[in-house]
Design an enzyme around this catalytic site. Structure first.
Site, PDB file in Angstrom:
ATOM      1  N   GLN A 194      -8.434  -6.445 -11.216  1.00 20.43           N
ATOM      2  CA  GLN A 194      -9.224  -5.098 -10.801  1.00 20.43           C
ATOM      3  C   GLN A 194      -8.519  -3.834 -11.423  1.00 20.43           C
ATOM      4  OE1 GLN A 194      -9.961  -4.201  -6.563  1.00 20.43           O
ATOM      5  NE2 GLN A 194      -8.271  -3.248  -6.674  1.00 20.43           N
ATOM      6  N   GLN A 248     -18.373  -5.515  -2.177  1.00 17.82           N
ATOM      7  CA  GLN A 248     -17.250  -6.439  -3.082  1.00 17.82           C
ATOM      8  C   GLN A 248     -16.849  -7.849  -2.408  1.00 17.82           C
ATOM      9  OE1 GLN A 248     -14.031  -3.359  -2.838  1.00 17.82           O
ATOM     10  NE2 GLN A 248     -12.774  -5.207  -2.897  1.00 17.82           N
ATOM     11  N   GLY A 291      -2.947  -1.416  -7.547  1.00 20.58           N
ATOM     12  CA  GLY A 291      -1.473  -2.415  -7.691  1.00 20.58           C
ATOM     13  C   GLY A 291      -1.824  -3.408  -8.880  1.00 20.58           C
ATOM     14  N   HIS A 345       0.780  -1.329  -0.001  1.00 22.75           N
ATOM     15  CA  HIS A 345       0.021   0.171   0.083  1.00 22.75           C
ATOM     16  C   HIS A 345       0.954   1.296  -0.080  1.00 22.75           C
ATOM     17  CE1 HIS A 345      -2.908  -2.797   2.075  1.00 22.75           C
ATOM     18  NE2 HIS A 345      -3.467  -2.658   0.993  1.00 22.75           N
ATOM     19  N   SER A 366       0.082  -8.861   1.199  1.00 20.41           N
ATOM     20  CA  SER A 366      -1.620  -8.791   1.066  1.00 20.41           C
ATOM     21  C   SER A 366      -2.052  -8.803   2.710  1.00 20.41           C
ATOM     22  CB  SER A 366      -2.445 -10.094   0.526  1.00 20.41           C
ATOM     23  OG  SER A 366      -3.565 -10.041   0.795  1.00 20.41           O
TER      24      SER A 366
END
Ligand code: AMP
Length: 285
Positions: free
Chosen positions: A153, A61, A147, A37, A185
């Site tokens: 995505q 989502q 990312g 991030h 992650s």
């Protein structure tokens, strides 16, 4: 670093900045921040006047059986990391302010959301596209960064921005990995020690395919079977999908002629954690 909780306040603030000619750079996240991030904030450096990061665990989502409730939330820690990472404004709305009732609007991107993660997670990308469209309208970024870790995505958001003429330039940040190659992650925190030791294989499989490609192999089937030779060593995760697709239509390719995405999703057996990873070859998203 300023923290803004209310979408209307954020929008007013962004509108004021925009009127003053301030170029806003934006990095949307779901929090539980890690170096991947912070790399998004780094990527915005020099490309905007002010960096906004959002933290919002987007209920739209997540499927009904998915990990919305369990998703790690650590706001205090995230604030420290975002500030240290150069974030100027942290936008952290709550669920009620982002989805006041009634709420009937969805942004749906067709076709390219059907395969890969879209097949296993029906409605997921509509949830993603909807929240990103909302966030873009609230934060009004001139540039936004996503990312490569979530490659499908990124492709979906890129398509939405083009198709709907969002006035924003997208940047795609490379995947940040742990020392053993595991893609960072927020969900890695779920892993048991045994799982954590083994999931390094996920990237090793991708690297095996990438190496074969570098040596001239262009047949998708050969590259995928090379990956599966690596994954055959897995004891505590199973492969949900492993596919090679083009980066525009996200359709399987037989022969790698243009830019291609080798994408893999796995699920661990002990903690039922779903991990995704990928490798881009011959081009960019
Ligand atoms: P998330 O908080 O998992 O929804 O991710 C927020 C953004 O950070 C998305 O654009 C992700 O693709 C990106 N991201 C997450 N993990 C990584 C990573 N390991 N390397 C680069 N970007 C990442």
């Amino acid at each position: 670093m300023e923290i803004i909780r209310n979408p209307h306040h954020m929008q007013q603030h962004a509108a004021g900045l925009k009127a003053d000619g301030v170029a806003i750079g934006f990095a949307p996240t779901m929090g539980a921040l890690h170096q991947g991030h912070l790399a998004l904030l780094d990527m915005l450096k020099g490309k905007c006047d002010l960096r906004v990061m959002s933290i919002f665990v987007n209920p739209a989502q997540f499927g009904p059986q998915e990990d919305y409730d369990a998703y790690p939330r650590q706001f205090e820690r995230d604030c420290g990391m975002a500030q240290a990472g150069g974030c100027d404004v942290l936008f952290a709305p709550d669920r009620e302010s982002m989805y006041p009732r009634p709420f009937y609007t969805d942004v749906t991107v067709a076709t390219i959301t059907e395969g890969l993660c879209g097949a296993a997670r029906p409605g997921h990308f509509a949830g993603v596209a909807t929240v990103v469209a909302k966030l873009f309208n609230i934060v009004m970024p001139r540039v936004a960064v996503f990312g490569q870790k979530d490659a499908q995505q990124a492709i979906v958001i890129k398509r939405m921005v083009t198709d709907l003429h969002f006035p924003v330039t997208l940047l795609i940040a490379p995947i940040v990995r742990e020392a053993d190659g595991l893609a960072m992650s927020s969900r890695n925190a779920y892993l048991s020690d045994r799982e954590r030791a083994e999931v390094a294989l996920i990237n090793q499989g991708l690297q095996r395919a990438a190496t074969l490609f570098e040596h001239g192999e262009r047949t998708a089937r050969a590259l995928i079977s090379a990956m599966h030779e690596v994954y055959a060593g897995a004891r505590i995760f199973t492969v949900e999908y492993s596919e090679i697709v083009d980066t525009i239509h996200v359709q399987p390719v037989d022969q790698l002629e243009g830019p291609a995405l080798i994408a893999v999703a796995c699920r661990t057996n002990e903690t039922n954690t779903r991990l995704i990873d990928n490798c881009l070859i011959g081009g960019e998203i």
